[in-house]
Design an enzyme around this catalytic site. Structure first.
Site, PDB file in Angstrom:
ATOM      1  N   CYS A   1       0.866  -1.176   0.000  1.00  0.00           N
ATOM      2  CA  CYS A   1       0.000   0.000   0.000  1.00  0.00           C
ATOM      3  C   CYS A   1       0.905   1.229   0.000  1.00  0.00           C
ATOM      4  O   CYS A   1       1.670   1.433   0.946  1.00  0.00           O
ATOM      5  CB  CYS A   1      -0.907  -0.006   1.225  1.00  0.00           C
ATOM      6  SG  CYS A   1      -2.027   1.404   1.238  1.00  0.00           S
TER       7      CYS A   1
ATOM      8  N   CYS B   1      -3.324   6.755  -5.012  1.00  0.00           N
ATOM      9  CA  CYS B   1      -3.054   5.315  -4.892  1.00  0.00           C
ATOM     10  C   CYS B   1      -1.619   4.996  -5.338  1.00  0.00           C
ATOM     11  O   CYS B   1      -1.312   4.991  -6.537  1.00  0.00           O
ATOM     12  CB  CYS B   1      -4.056   4.492  -5.700  1.00  0.00           C
ATOM     13  SG  CYS B   1      -3.978   2.729  -5.280  1.00  0.00           S
TER      14      CYS B   1
HETATM   15  O1  PYC Z   1      -1.812   3.755  -2.012  1.00  0.00           O
HETATM   16  O2  PYC Z   1      -1.344   1.762  -2.773  1.00  0.00           O
HETATM   17  C1  PYC Z   1      -2.113   2.554  -2.260  1.00  0.00           C
HETATM   18  C2  PYC Z   1      -3.465   2.104  -1.882  1.00  0.00           C
HETATM   19  C3  PYC Z   1      -3.998   0.867  -2.081  1.00  0.00           C
HETATM   20  C4  PYC Z   1      -5.293   0.894  -1.563  1.00  0.00           C
HETATM   21  C5  PYC Z   1      -5.507   2.152  -1.057  1.00  0.00           C
HETATM   22  N1  PYC Z   1      -4.368   2.869  -1.251  1.00  0.00           N
END
Ligand code: PYC
Length: 313
Positions: free
Chosen positions: A94, A239
């Site tokens: 994550c 993300c």
């Molecule tokens: O930042 O990799 C990330 C992530 C995965 C799910 C929520 N954030």
């Protein structure tokens, strides 16, 4: 009468990275042994899954909370080990959560600006805490598995996209039902969820995140995304693993050179800057962002609380 007897205490620190929360669990978690973080995750899943639910689902959490359980790393080169999870299960890696973890450790005075290796369930990531408080995360090797998969989606029709690994599995498409804006979150969620179900049914059961890409809001960024997470919450941050998967696709298409900066904007307007290097193991993305600590607290698990382990568990 309110009692404080028979309660288990869990020390947690909540932060957000570009709007996406991370709850770092420092003490009070289950003993998962000293094997690799991947094995510790599997042991937790089998034997202590209700602890995950207690930490991140309602009433203590919500579908958007990501948990980060600090565990001993098996690899002696690593300073920390971490298991990431959400309202429905576990995450391999994550990106926003790793930035939250490093920021939390800095807040606690446990680390100073510098480099730290962190063992995750899918490999070792290298982190750097900078003087300005931002954090760089050098991810695990990432790659595109399928280019231009055509998926038939109920209520939408044919959707073309790529399947890529960024530390989690993504289906990435630029076929949008509407512009990527906060006002359109319900429509984007419905669109991405339909795609997710169809992608899983049509040969890619491993995909648990859907990433929609569109034009950025300004020349400061290269792209704006909407990422739907496995538990149906959208990522408020750009993300980290999704940005890594995007870089793997751009690299495979020859659209981004090694070392060139990619500024990824999220649906709420937060951003990560990213680049990748091409190494013997493959494409290694690095993302950079900033987290802010929001709460330093102790959670209580009271034995007579009917919702102690979460609602519906
Ligand atoms: O930042 O990799 C990330 C992530 C995965 C799910 C929520 N954030």
């Amino acid at each position: 009468m309110v009692t404080n007897s028979a309660s288990q205490k869990i020390r947690v620190i909540d932060s957000h990275t570009g709007g996406e929360p991370t709850r770092v669990i420092l003490t009070g978690g289950p003993d998962l042994g000293h094997s690799s973080v991947g094995d510790q995750l599997r042991y937790m899943h089998t034997n202590h899954d209700r602890f995950r639910a207690a930490m991140v689902t309602e009433p203590r959490g919500s579908e958007l909370m990501v948990g980060a359980l600090l565990v001993p790393p098996a690899n002696p080169t690593c300073a920390f080990g971490v298991i990431f999870f959400n309202n429905v299960g576990y995450l391999g890696m994550c990106g926003h959560g790793t930035i939250g973890l490093i920021t939390t450790l800095a807040y606690l005075g446990r680390i100073q600006p510098g480099n730290y290796l962190v063992e995750t369930a899918v490999g070792i990531v290298s982190t750097r805490l900078l003087e300005d408080g931002s954090v760089m995360v050098r991810n695990v090797p990432c790659y595109r598995k399928v280019k231009g998969a055509i998926i038939h989606v109920d209520g939408i029709g044919s959707v073309c996209g790529d399947v890529a690994w960024g530390g989690n599995w993504f289906f990435l498409t630029d076929q949008l039902p509407c512009p990527i804006t906060v006002q359109n979150i319900d429509r984007l969620t419905d669109h991405a969820w339909r795609i997710r179900r169809a992608v899983n049914a049509q040969g890619y059961p491993e995909v648990d995140h859907v990433e929609l890409s569109g034009p950025p809001s300004s020349a400061l960024y290269d792209s704006r995304n909407f990422v739907l997470c496995p538990g149906k919450a959208y990522d408020r941050s750009p993300c980290g693993t999704g940005t890594s998967a995007k870089l793997a696709c751009l690299a495979a298409d020859g659209l981004l050179k090694p070392g060139a900066t990619w500024n990824q904007e999220s649906v709420i307007g937060s951003s990560f800057s990213a680049n990748y290097s091409m190494e013997a193991e493959g494409i290694i993305p690095t993302i950079q962002g900033r987290a802010f600590v929001m709460a330093d607290s102790e959670m209580l698990l009271q034995s007579d609380d009917p919702f102690c382990w979460g609602i519906g568990t």
